[in-house]
Enzyme design. Structure first.
Site, PDB file in Angstrom:
ATOM      1  N   GLU A 166       9.792  58.589  90.163  1.00  0.00           N
ATOM      2  CA  GLU A 166      10.736  58.886  91.244  1.00  0.00           C
ATOM      3  C   GLU A 166      10.352  60.139  92.009  1.00  0.00           C
ATOM      4  O   GLU A 166      10.398  60.176  93.243  1.00  0.00           O
ATOM      5  CB  GLU A 166      12.160  59.038  90.673  1.00  0.00           C
ATOM      6  CG  GLU A 166      13.251  58.980  91.713  1.00  0.00           C
ATOM      7  CD  GLU A 166      13.581  60.319  92.354  1.00  0.00           C
ATOM      8  OE1 GLU A 166      14.298  60.332  93.357  1.00  0.00           O
ATOM      9  OE2 GLU A 166      13.111  61.365  91.848  1.00  0.00           O
ATOM     10  N   ASP A 215      10.949  60.695  84.843  1.00  0.00           N
ATOM     11  CA  ASP A 215       9.932  61.699  85.179  1.00  0.00           C
ATOM     12  C   ASP A 215      10.628  62.950  85.699  1.00  0.00           C
ATOM     13  O   ASP A 215      11.813  62.911  86.065  1.00  0.00           O
ATOM     14  CB  ASP A 215       8.951  61.173  86.231  1.00  0.00           C
ATOM     15  CG  ASP A 215       9.625  60.844  87.564  1.00  0.00           C
ATOM     16  OD1 ASP A 215      10.737  60.279  87.552  1.00  0.00           O
ATOM     17  OD2 ASP A 215       9.048  61.157  88.630  1.00  0.00           O
TER      18      ASP A 215
HETATM   19  N1  BES Z   1      17.699  63.826  91.944  1.00  0.00           N
HETATM   20  C1  BES Z   1      16.926  63.941  93.130  1.00  0.00           C
HETATM   21  C2  BES Z   1      17.610  63.365  94.356  1.00  0.00           C
HETATM   22  C3  BES Z   1      18.631  64.250  94.973  1.00  0.00           C
HETATM   23  C4  BES Z   1      18.300  65.545  95.292  1.00  0.00           C
HETATM   24  C5  BES Z   1      19.852  63.777  95.239  1.00  0.00           C
HETATM   25  C6  BES Z   1      19.227  66.370  95.869  1.00  0.00           C
HETATM   26  C7  BES Z   1      20.765  64.583  95.814  1.00  0.00           C
HETATM   27  C8  BES Z   1      20.464  65.895  96.122  1.00  0.00           C
HETATM   28  C9  BES Z   1      15.621  63.211  92.961  1.00  0.00           C
HETATM   29  O1  BES Z   1      15.081  63.351  91.692  1.00  0.00           O
HETATM   30  C10 BES Z   1      14.609  63.776  93.914  1.00  0.00           C
HETATM   31  O2  BES Z   1      14.370  64.937  93.899  1.00  0.00           O
HETATM   32  N2  BES Z   1      14.039  62.934  94.727  1.00  0.00           N
HETATM   33  C11 BES Z   1      12.972  63.298  95.609  1.00  0.00           C
HETATM   34  C12 BES Z   1      12.492  62.044  96.268  1.00  0.00           C
HETATM   35  C13 BES Z   1      11.315  62.238  97.155  1.00  0.00           C
HETATM   36  C14 BES Z   1      10.084  62.507  96.356  1.00  0.00           C
HETATM   37  C15 BES Z   1      11.116  61.016  97.991  1.00  0.00           C
HETATM   38  C16 BES Z   1      13.461  64.303  96.632  1.00  0.00           C
HETATM   39  O3  BES Z   1      14.590  64.182  97.142  1.00  0.00           O
HETATM   40  O4  BES Z   1      12.703  65.224  96.924  1.00  0.00           O
HETATM   41 ZN    ZN Z   2      16.411  63.063  90.296  1.00  0.00          ZN
END
Ligand code: BES
Ligand code: ZN
Length: 476
Positions: free
Chosen positions: A166, A100
């Site tokens: 996710e 997603d």
């Molecule tokens: N790929 C990101 C996670 C991430 C962001 C890792 C920045 C390292 C640095 C992931 O897709 C993401 O954005 N996750 C969300 C999770 C949240 C909805 C709980 C986030 O971090 O906002």
């Molecule tokens: Zn991500």
């Protein structure tokens, strides 16, 4: 191993156009998990992955997760699980990614159509999901294909788990992983997730920590419907006025969280930890380049990295129900919902943070003396994760980075969150490694998200090389 890797690398290079084509097809499916009306597209994206995997000879299953909590009319997208190889003499590596993406509209300021992969003359491939996380997810598929076409034996059994929620807090996946830990995932010797980014643009990294994320809504309501401000302004408690005040009590402009007690939950800073930040290849210019401005909170790199990795932060995201279109509309919204999240770090427990937040918001609202109603609630929460990088899984990845990129990677933590990382660690009892493909300038979640062709193609080599090293690294 070297001759095999050489043959594999050559094959990746000669298939690079086909791999970019595969990414183009994936980006063209607007699999936005946060938009209800796009749910069929998210499901389509899962099916696309499944069919690609099938054609590569993997055993694939689409596992339903049932209905979406609080939105019973919506089906959660399926988890795509797949197995490639089942040789008891080989190690088994479990990889996770998400199919997603964040929302994206051309009107947000994109220079190109967000769901059309567009390459510029510098080899940057623009498109929503290119770096987060479709490029990396396809990286695993491409690695399989290049092994097959190069006639190189696949070094491990690969278990794959790709989810479609996710970006919405991984709804339903925790239970699924727990449930499958002794079934589908039982053979896993280690876990690898490619879903983060380098700290800069030149040096790869291996990542051993993530912040958690508690996401909240504050709903303030009063009038039975939206009102004309000329008729009712000056006669009524306005929900938006209350909300702005309450949200204004959460965080100061210099980034300090104003909720009493939050700081006490944070693990104290140690001398040992201090030395970690200085050696990391990261500059304030890296920050400014990825910010697109020089509006950082701190003047130095150490404090900036700490602010991102080891201290909590509170961000205000938006207000549902408020007038946000261009122009001037003289409305008093009847009900507004403010959204904010707290990125959590060791040793903050989800429940302890919730209690402090609820108390703070309710007290702040009570202090206004408003006749409106205020309700604060948690939308979703994922815990922080910090692992040991002194594990063979990391050693193997470090060797792969050196082989592909010619440098020793930095060991980093991240400010973002991947809610199921800790779940995988706890459910399988195995080490989890984050192995990023993209760079700091990829603008994940932002307009003009991109993945450099070089990071994609070398990243595919890296994922494959990692599997070779992981197959051979002595276990510790
Ligand atoms: N790929 C990101 C996670 C991430 C962001 C890792 C920045 C390292 C640095 C992931 O897709 C993401 O954005 N996750 C969300 C999770 C949240 C909805 C709980 C986030 O971090 O906002
Ligand atoms: Zn991500």
């Amino acid at each position: 191993m070297a001759p095999q890797l050489d043959a594999y690398f050559k094959q990746v290079d000669s298939l690079s156009d086909a791999f970019i084509e595969r990414l183009r097809k994936a980006v063209a499916i607007p699999s936005v998990s946060a938009e209800d009306e796009r749910r069929p597209e998210v499901i389509k994206m899962g099916e696309f992955l499944a069919s690609e995997l099938k054609s590569l000879g993997a055993k694939v299953e689409l596992r339903p997760l049932g209905k979406q909590p609080h939105k019973e009319h919506l089906q959660l997208p399926p988890v795509v699980v797949a197995r490639y190889g089942n040789d008891s003499k080989k190690r088994t590596i479990l990889v996770y990614g998400h199919y997603d993406v964040q929302p994206a509209l051309l009107e947000d300021g994109w220079a190109t159509e967000p769901f059309k992969l567009t390459t510029d003359d510098k080899g940057r491939m623009y498109g929503r999901g290119s770096t987060d996380d479709k490029g990396p997810v396809l990286g695993w598929l491409n690695a399989i294909e290049a092994h097959q076409k190069a006639g190189v034996d696949f070094p491990v059994n690969l278990l794959m788990c790709f989810e479609g929620m996710e970006e919405y807090g991984s709804e339903g996946l925790d239970d699924f992983i727990m449930e499958e830990s002794k079934k589908y995932f039982k053979d896993a010797d280690a876990v690898c997730i490619s879903d983060n980014y380098w700290l800069g643009t030149e040096k790869p990294c291996l990542t051993y920590g993530l912040r958690g994320c508690n996401y909240y809504s504050i709903e303030i309501s009063g009038p039975g419907q939206d009102l004309h401000s000329g008729v009712f302004g000056g006669t009524v408690h306005e929900p938006m006025t209350d909300l702005v005040r309450v949200m204004g009590t959460l965080v100061s402009p210099d980034g300090k969280i104003l909720i009493k007690g939050i700081d006490d939950l944070v693990a104290p800073f140690t001398d040992e930890e201090k030395s970690l930040y200085g050696d990391i290849a990261f500059t304030m210019d890296n920050l400014y380049e990825s910010l697109g401005s020089e509006t950082g909170l701190y003047p130095d790199k150490e404090r900036t990295l700490m602010g991102r990795w080891r201290y909590p932060s509170l961000s205000l995201h938006g207000v549902e129900g408020a007038f946000s279109a261009p122009g001037a509309k003289t409305v008093i919204p009847a009900k507004v919902t403010g959204k904010f999240s707290i990125r959590t770090v060791p040793d903050m427990e989800i429940e302890a943070v919730n209690e402090l937040v609820y108390k703070h918001v309710n007290d702040a609202f009570a202090a206004l003396g408003s006749k409106n109603k205020c309700r604060v609630y948690l939308q979703h929460a994922g815990k922080w994760w910090v692992a040991s990088p002194k594990h063979w899984n990391f050693t193997a990845a470090g060797k792969a980075v050196r082989h592909v990129w010619g440098v020793k990677p930095d060991l980093t933590r991240e400010g973002g969150s991947i809610p199921v990382t800790l779940t995988f660690e706890q459910a399988t009892g195995k080490n989890v490694l984050l192995l990023p493909m993209g760079s700091s300038t990829d603008a994940a979640h932002s307009i003009n998200e991109k993945l450099d062709k070089k990071n994609y193609i070398e990243g595919i080599k890296l994922l494959g090389a990692y599997l070779h090293y992981a197959a051979e690294e002595p276990m510790n």
